[in-house]
Design a protein around this motif. Structure first.
Motif, short mmCIF file in Angstrom:
data_model
loop_
_atom_site.label_atom_id
_atom_site.label_comp_id
_atom_site.label_asym_id
_atom_site.label_seq_id
_atom_site.Cartn_x
_atom_site.Cartn_y
_atom_site.Cartn_z
N MET A 202 -1.75 1.65 2.14
CA MET A 202 -0.41 1.98 2.57
C MET A 202 0.37 2.57 1.40
O MET A 202 -0.01 2.46 0.26
N SER A 203 1.48 3.20 1.68
CA SER A 203 2.27 3.85 0.64
C SER A 203 2.79 2.85 -0.38
O SER A 203 2.96 1.68 -0.08
N GLY A 204 3.07 3.33 -1.57
CA GLY A 204 3.54 2.48 -2.65
C GLY A 204 5.00 2.11 -2.50
O GLY A 204 5.47 1.18 -3.13
N PHE A 205 5.75 2.80 -1.68
CA PHE A 205 7.16 2.52 -1.51
C PHE A 205 7.55 2.80 -0.06
O PHE A 205 6.82 3.45 0.66
N LYS A 206 8.68 2.30 0.34
CA LYS A 206 9.15 2.49 1.70
C LYS A 206 10.55 3.08 1.66
O LYS A 206 11.41 2.61 0.95
N LEU A 207 10.75 4.12 2.45
CA LEU A 207 12.09 4.69 2.59
C LEU A 207 12.92 3.88 3.58
O LEU A 207 14.12 3.77 3.45
N TYR A 208 12.25 3.33 4.57
CA TYR A 208 12.93 2.62 5.64
C TYR A 208 12.23 1.29 5.90
O TYR A 208 11.05 1.14 5.65
N GLU A 209 12.96 0.35 6.42
CA GLU A 209 12.36 -0.88 6.90
C GLU A 209 11.92 -0.65 8.34
O GLU A 209 12.66 -0.09 9.14
N ILE A 210 10.71 -1.09 8.68
CA ILE A 210 10.23 -0.93 10.04
C ILE A 210 9.83 -2.29 10.58
O ILE A 210 9.64 -3.24 9.84
N SER A 211 9.70 -2.34 11.91
CA SER A 211 9.36 -3.60 12.56
C SER A 211 7.97 -4.06 12.13
O SER A 211 7.13 -3.26 11.71
N GLU A 212 7.73 -5.35 12.28
CA GLU A 212 6.45 -5.94 11.90
C GLU A 212 5.30 -5.30 12.68
O GLU A 212 4.24 -5.03 12.11
N GLU A 213 5.54 -5.03 13.97
CA GLU A 213 4.51 -4.40 14.79
C GLU A 213 4.09 -3.04 14.22
O GLU A 213 2.92 -2.71 14.19
N LEU A 214 5.08 -2.30 13.77
CA LEU A 214 4.80 -0.96 13.29
C LEU A 214 4.25 -0.94 11.86
O LEU A 214 3.67 0.05 11.44
N MET A 215 4.40 -2.04 11.12
CA MET A 215 3.79 -2.11 9.79
C MET A 215 2.27 -2.02 9.89
O MET A 215 1.63 -1.36 9.09
N THR A 216 1.73 -2.67 10.91
CA THR A 216 0.29 -2.60 11.14
C THR A 216 -0.12 -1.17 11.44
O THR A 216 -1.12 -0.67 10.91
N LEU A 217 0.66 -0.49 12.27
CA LEU A 217 0.39 0.91 12.58
C LEU A 217 0.44 1.76 11.31
O LEU A 217 -0.45 2.58 11.07
N GLU A 218 1.45 1.55 10.50
CA GLU A 218 1.59 2.33 9.27
C GLU A 218 0.39 2.09 8.35
O GLU A 218 -0.15 3.03 7.77
N ASP A 219 -0.02 0.84 8.22
CA ASP A 219 -1.20 0.52 7.41
C ASP A 219 -2.42 1.30 7.91
O ASP A 219 -3.20 1.84 7.13
N MET A 220 -2.57 1.35 9.24
CA MET A 220 -3.71 2.06 9.83
C MET A 220 -3.63 3.56 9.55
O MET A 220 -4.65 4.20 9.29
N LEU A 221 -2.44 4.12 9.62
CA LEU A 221 -2.27 5.56 9.39
C LEU A 221 -2.62 5.94 7.95
O LEU A 221 -3.10 7.04 7.71
N TYR A 222 -2.37 5.05 7.02
CA TYR A 222 -2.68 5.32 5.62
C TYR A 222 -4.14 5.02 5.27
O TYR A 222 -4.60 5.40 4.20
N ASP A 223 -4.86 4.37 6.18
CA ASP A 223 -6.25 4.00 5.93
C ASP A 223 -7.16 5.03 6.59
O ASP A 223 -7.28 5.06 7.81
N ASP A 224 -7.81 5.87 5.79
CA ASP A 224 -8.64 6.93 6.37
C ASP A 224 -9.95 6.44 6.97
O ASP A 224 -10.69 7.22 7.56
N THR A 225 -10.21 5.13 6.86
CA THR A 225 -11.40 4.59 7.50
C THR A 225 -11.13 4.16 8.94
O THR A 225 -12.07 3.87 9.68
N VAL A 226 -9.86 4.12 9.33
CA VAL A 226 -9.49 3.74 10.70
C VAL A 226 -9.52 4.99 11.57
O VAL A 226 -8.87 5.99 11.26
N ASP A 227 -10.29 4.94 12.68
CA ASP A 227 -10.44 6.12 13.52
C ASP A 227 -9.20 6.34 14.40
O ASP A 227 -8.40 5.43 14.62
N GLN A 228 -9.06 7.55 14.90
CA GLN A 228 -7.90 7.97 15.69
C GLN A 228 -7.75 7.13 16.96
O GLN A 228 -6.64 6.81 17.36
N GLU A 229 -8.85 6.75 17.57
CA GLU A 229 -8.80 5.97 18.81
C GLU A 229 -8.18 4.59 18.57
O GLU A 229 -7.37 4.12 19.37
#
Length: 167
Positions: free
Chosen positions: A1-28
């Protein structure tokens, strides 16, 4: 995941953000996670925009780092070439064209491959059988200008596409 955050996001979306930054997680898997997030469309859009903006900052930082590293690599390549040229010049000056040390062997020798070719005449002086004929390519700017003045059967302009803007 990114080293810094511009915005605070919900807990649910933190998992999504982690996945988006992880290139081993597939699009599906990312898509499945998106579908499981339960919130109003507008709230979801706000949170997506927050992640997009944070990713923009990460992308910019990565591009800046790529440029810095590219500059550093080019500087090292130039220094390496200079050092090699200096060594070769000193070998030629001293007449030591070939010698060995405990670690390396040094030798100035002719390059392999084809001899370098230099064309000294004008292109018109070269017989046609020695030229590579190239097919013509469209001049897109001239065609655009023509289409502003009149329609033609052999070309047309497509409508501009649409894309999401987040401001």
């Amino acid at each position: 995941m990114s080293g810094f955050k511009l915005y605070e996001i919900s807990e649910e979306l933190m998992t999504l953000e982690d996945m988006l930054y992880d290139d081993t997680v597939d699009q599906e898997t990312v898509q499945d996670t998106l579908e499981m997030i339960n919130m109003d469309f507008e709230d979801k859009a706000d949170n997506y925009a927050k992640i997009i903006r944070t990713m923009d900052a990460s992308i910019k930082a990565l591009k800046d780092e790529e440029q810095r590293l590219s500059g550093r690599r080019k500087a090292l390549e130039e220094r390496q070439k200079w050092l090699k040229d200096t060594l070769e010049a000193n070998m030629r000056y001293t007449g030591k064209m070939k010698f060995k040390t405990e670690l390396f062997s040094f030798n100035i020798q002719k390059n392999g491959g084809l001899e370098p070719l230099v064309i000294t005449g004008e292109l018109e002086d070269i017989p046609g059988r020695y030229l590579i004929q190239q097919p013509p390519i469209p001049d897109n700017m001239k065609i655009r200008k023509l289409l502003e003045e009149q329609p033609v059967e052999w070309a047309h302009l497509e409508p501009r596409g649409e894309s999401l803007r987040i401001r």
